[in-house]
Write a protein that holds these residues in place. Structure first.
Motif, PDB file in Angstrom:
ATOM      1  N   TYR A 231       0.653  -1.135  -0.026  1.00 37.60           N
ATOM      2  CA  TYR A 231      -0.061  -0.147   0.039  1.00 37.60           C
ATOM      3  C   TYR A 231       0.778   1.333  -0.011  1.00 37.60           C
ATOM      4  O   TYR A 231       0.517   2.135  -0.403  1.00 37.60           O
ATOM      5  N   ASP A 232       2.187   1.182   0.528  1.00 40.12           N
ATOM      6  CA  ASP A 232       3.022   2.314   0.356  1.00 40.12           C
ATOM      7  C   ASP A 232       3.526   2.592  -0.935  1.00 40.12           C
ATOM      8  O   ASP A 232       3.391   3.713  -1.409  1.00 40.12           O
ATOM      9  N   ALA A 233       3.479   1.733  -1.855  1.00 37.65           N
ATOM     10  CA  ALA A 233       3.756   1.929  -3.106  1.00 37.65           C
ATOM     11  C   ALA A 233       2.477   2.348  -3.963  1.00 37.65           C
ATOM     12  O   ALA A 233       2.457   3.049  -5.134  1.00 37.65           O
ATOM     13  N   ALA A 234       1.316   1.714  -3.808  1.00 41.89           N
ATOM     14  CA  ALA A 234       0.051   2.076  -4.836  1.00 41.89           C
ATOM     15  C   ALA A 234      -1.001   2.367  -4.129  1.00 41.89           C
ATOM     16  O   ALA A 234      -2.096   3.310  -4.774  1.00 41.89           O
ATOM     17  N   TYR A 259      -2.824   0.573 -10.294  1.00 41.59           N
ATOM     18  CA  TYR A 259      -2.589  -0.025  -8.751  1.00 41.59           C
ATOM     19  C   TYR A 259      -2.156  -1.485  -8.721  1.00 41.59           C
ATOM     20  O   TYR A 259      -1.370  -1.933  -7.959  1.00 41.59           O
ATOM     21  N   ILE A 260      -2.891  -2.487  -9.592  1.00 44.44           N
ATOM     22  CA  ILE A 260      -2.336  -3.860  -9.486  1.00 44.44           C
ATOM     23  C   ILE A 260      -0.943  -3.634  -9.961  1.00 44.44           C
ATOM     24  O   ILE A 260      -0.165  -4.556  -9.332  1.00 44.44           O
ATOM     25  N   ASP A 261      -0.567  -3.108 -10.933  1.00 47.35           N
ATOM     26  CA  ASP A 261       1.018  -3.329 -11.330  1.00 47.35           C
ATOM     27  C   ASP A 261       1.782  -2.720 -10.169  1.00 47.35           C
ATOM     28  O   ASP A 261       2.873  -3.415  -9.853  1.00 47.35           O
ATOM     29  N   ALA A 262       1.466  -1.602  -9.542  1.00 47.27           N
ATOM     30  CA  ALA A 262       2.292  -1.018  -8.332  1.00 47.27           C
ATOM     31  C   ALA A 262       2.210  -2.005  -7.033  1.00 47.27           C
ATOM     32  O   ALA A 262       3.253  -2.313  -6.428  1.00 47.27           O
ATOM     33  N   THR A 270       1.100  -8.812 -17.379  1.00 50.60           N
ATOM     34  CA  THR A 270      -0.126  -8.207 -18.177  1.00 50.60           C
ATOM     35  C   THR A 270      -1.450  -8.995 -17.869  1.00 50.60           C
ATOM     36  O   THR A 270      -2.349  -8.461 -18.708  1.00 50.60           O
ATOM     37  N   GLU A 271      -1.339 -10.145 -17.271  1.00 50.95           N
ATOM     38  CA  GLU A 271      -2.545 -10.827 -16.878  1.00 50.95           C
ATOM     39  C   GLU A 271      -3.157 -10.418 -15.596  1.00 50.95           C
ATOM     40  O   GLU A 271      -3.243 -11.268 -14.744  1.00 50.95           O
ATOM     41  N   ARG A 272      -3.513  -9.274 -15.326  1.00 51.16           N
ATOM     42  CA  ARG A 272      -3.810  -8.805 -14.028  1.00 51.16           C
ATOM     43  C   ARG A 272      -5.137  -9.378 -13.686  1.00 51.16           C
ATOM     44  O   ARG A 272      -5.370  -9.399 -12.448  1.00 51.16           O
ATOM     45  N   SER A 273      -5.908  -9.830 -14.389  1.00 48.20           N
ATOM     46  CA  SER A 273      -7.104 -10.460 -14.286  1.00 48.20           C
ATOM     47  C   SER A 273      -6.904 -11.909 -13.288  1.00 48.20           C
ATOM     48  O   SER A 273      -7.694 -12.130 -12.553  1.00 48.20           O
ATOM     49  N   LYS A 274      -5.639 -12.410 -13.172  1.00 49.69           N
ATOM     50  CA  LYS A 274      -5.396 -13.356 -12.372  1.00 49.69           C
ATOM     51  C   LYS A 274      -5.226 -13.032 -10.693  1.00 49.69           C
ATOM     52  O   LYS A 274      -5.652 -13.818  -9.947  1.00 49.69           O
TER      53      LYS A 274
END
Length: 683
Positions: A231-234, A259-262, A270-274
């Motif tokens: 949470y500090d990063a995103a 948010y998911i990437d960070a 690139t499969e953030r759905s996972k």
């Protein structure tokens, strides 16, 4: 030794059958919830005559195949007296006429209560005629505790029903293809059209700073690993969206992607759905709310219309289904008791009984769900039953996510959805659970939806059999046969004619949960799709007469599960096996918080009489789980904290505790739990 035991059990069964007069008639007021699901065919199901995979034709009033087979095996005759009600109403109909019937359906609590009052046969007094039943209880001690009606005598007043046992029951389900459309891929999300997000009401549940480490299964399913939410990063995605204020669906999706990437440092690529739908999923309530905001604001991308519904339940006008929303709330916000085996009770880390209805956290969870409702993230049909039917949401591409049974719902991938569409069970969410190991709670995945003794069972009417020993022996032989190895197969699969066999007459088998189980016949599989759209439970109950009570193996159901259903359930099963999803245990555990609460507690008749005066807290009271009932928790999701005496979570808990006699209720239940523990130690 095993062979000797089998011989002894078989001999005992033969002796029991020999003791009764051939052709003894058992009057059966037993079934499952409707006229279609009794032991005999109703007019609608039979029509002008229905021919089944066994080659036989059945007419209205004929016994279903399972019960024909039982007549042949046991040498008894079954007379159908079932009125077509659910177990509660069926017992209500017969309770003053028990001399007219021999076996009766009822809720476990009611059967124990009337057993203590002397109306039902105490099975514990006849264990010499119930060797298979005794063996089952010996192998499953928590079951024995769940059906003990009196700890002084060890009385048992009903045979329990298991819809599977020691396995997960309900699961979150999502339109996987929609999550992939929104979250996966390189670069930013773009769309020709989208909607604006509603004004934010829901506030963050998860932290807004720091890190949270979650043990999850690796993407390939072979091991576990730690995934960190940073949470500090995103930041917290809900807090970030709320702070931004007005935005449209495209902006919301790109904010969630970033948010998911960070937050996960590129873990999902690139499969953030996972994050939501993968074997290595680690989603939580806040991330789900962010996703729901993206879903409802992008219908043009997802279904080509200007509207889509977020969370929904299977039948918006059926309270029995609507309460699935409160069960999901418990999962999302770490609240025990929402999916209890009895009322809303659970065993705390202090080994004392607790009642979710008397705890502020339960009402805070419902208030959070109401915040989602105010944002339009819960379906219109749930909030107002005069709106469109939620039962058509999937086939019309209108609904995104529910909390339900895997097999019956993922069949829709074959019957309702189109090519490329995918509705699948996903991992339970990460939440903060207070299991007693850390005063600040533990962030983990936990499901309270764990199969044990169901809340229904069958009992023997004392008035019906007391003047006829042959009737009593016949009823006992039915119960005992149902718990034999062969009987469990019959009560799940129906007769052998519906099972695939080898040339030597033995079953074709497959391995299910580590045990060899029969394979259904090809004709049976074809028939259940023809007559029940692949829904095993409906087919078995309506046509075979099996799975009405006793032990229902999930092995038949598994064979009828759509491949998409098997995929999602496989992820969850793998995570349970690897220990990343915790659950109640069907045992007295070292940490009592993980002990499954018994389906029935051995309250005395005097105690039950007093408990029944607490009308707000009885089964038909203000927290009703039945089809036609009303439920305070559901009302709060729909209307918020606006009910009289419940204008805040604290006030709601206090109202139950004092005005509705929750303190006294829990005292009586707690006394029975204490007695049950002492009884267990004495066994």
């Amino acid at each position: 030794m095993k062979k000797l035991l089998s011989i002894l059990l078989a001999c005992a069964m033969l002796l029991s059958c020999a003791a009764m007069a051939e052709g003894t008639v058992l009057r059966m007021a037993t079934g499952y919830n409707s006229t279609k699901t009794g032991i005999a065919f109703d007019a609608e199901t039979a029509g002008s005559g229905v021919t089944l995979a066994d080659g036989n034709t059945y007419n209205t009033g004929d016994l279903k195949p399972t019960w024909v087979e039982l007549e042949n095996i046991l040498g008894v005759k079954f007379e159908d007296k079932y009125q077509g009600n659910n177990s509660s109403k069926e017992f209500e109909f017969w309770k003053d006429r028990l001399n007219e019937i021999d076996m009766i359906s009822g809720t476990a609590a009611t059967l124990s209560e009337y057993g203590e009052a002397g109306s039902l046969v105490n099975l514990a007094e006849h264990m010499d005629k119930l060797p298979n039943f005794q063996a089952y209880l010996d192998a499953n001690p928590i079951v024995r505790l769940s059906i003990t009606g009196n700890t002084s005598t060890g009385a048992i007043y009903f045979s329990p029903y298991f819809d599977g046992v020691n396995d997960i029951e309900r699961m979150p389900l999502m339109r996987v293809d929609w999550v992939q459309k929104l979250l996966d891929g390189e670069g930013e999300f773009a769309a020709d059209a989208c909607n604006d997000l509603a004004a934010a009401v829901y506030e963050p549940y998860m932290p807004t700073s720091g890190t949270v480490e979650i043990e999850t299964v690796t993407a390939d399913g072979t091991a576990t690993e730690i995934v960190t939410k940073n949470y500090d990063a995103a930041g917290n995605i809900v807090a970030a969206m709320n702070e931004k204020g007005a935005m449209n669906g495209v902006e919301a999706v790109n904010m969630l992607r970033a948010y998911i990437d960070a937050a996960y440092d590129g873990y999902y690529g690139t499969e953030r759905s996972k994050l939501f739908v993968g074997q290595n999923a680690a989603w939580d309530a806040d991330e789900m709310v962010a996703l729901l905001r993206c879903v409802v604001a992008n219908p043009q991308t997802l279904n080509g219309t200007d509207s889509v519904q977020g969370l929904f339940t299977r039948e918006e006008a059926n309270n029995q289904r609507r309460v699935d929303m409160i069960r999901l709330a418990g999962h999302l916000f770490g609240v025990r008791g929402m999916e209890s085996r009895q009322d809303y009770l659970y065993v705390g880390a202090d080994n004392e009984l607790h009642d979710a209805r008397q705890e502020t956290a339960a009402y805070e969870a419902m208030a959070r769900m109401n915040a989602m409702a105010q944002e339009g993230l819960i379906s219109k049909a749930f909030l107002d039953s005069s709106e469109e039917n939620s039962g058509t949401y999937l086939e019309n591409d209108l609904g995104f996510m529910s909390y339900d049974y895997n097999q019956t719902q993922t069949i829709m991938n074959a019957t309702k959805l189109q090519e490329g569409e995918k509705y699948m069970a996903v991992m339970p969410p990460v939440a903060r659970w207070f299991d007693g190991t850390d005063e600040n709670g533990v962030y983990m995945r936990f499901t309270e939806s764990w199969r044990s003794v169901k809340t229904d069972g069958w009992a023997i009417s004392k008035a019906g059999v007391e003047s006829d020993p042959a009737k009593l022996d016949a009823a006992l032989s039915l119960i005992d046969y149902a718990y034999s190895e062969k009987g469990q197969i019959l009560m799940s699969y129906g007769p052998d004619a519906f099972i695939k066999t080898k040339d030597d007459g033995s079953y074709e088998t497959f391995v299910f949960n580590g045990k060899e189980m029969p394979v259904i016949a090809d004709a049976t599989y074809a028939e259940l799709w023809e007559k029940a759209n692949g829904n095993y439970t409906n087919y078995a109950r309506m046509y075979l007469g099996s799975t009405l009570s006793f032990v229902k193996s999930q092995a038949f159901e598994y064979q009828c599960t759509h491949e998409v259903g098997k995929e999602g359930a496989g992820y969850i099963s793998n995570a349970i096996a690897l220990g990343t999803i915790k659950h109640p245990e069907l045992a007295i555990t070292e940490n009592p918080w993980y002990t499954s609460v018994p389906t029935v507690l051995p309250n005395t008749k005097v105690e039950n009489d007093e408990l029944n005066t607490y009308t707000e807290l009885t089964a038909k009271g203000k927290y009703n789980l039945g089809k036609d009932g009303e439920n305070v928790f559901v009302d709060i999701i729909v209307k918020g904290m606006t009910l009289d005496g419940m204008t805040s979570p604290e006030e709601a808990a206090q109202t139950v505790d004092t005005a509705w006699f929750g303190f006294d209720y829990l005292l009586l239940k707690g006394d029975a739990w204490t007695r049950l523990l002492s009884y267990y130690e004495s066994l």
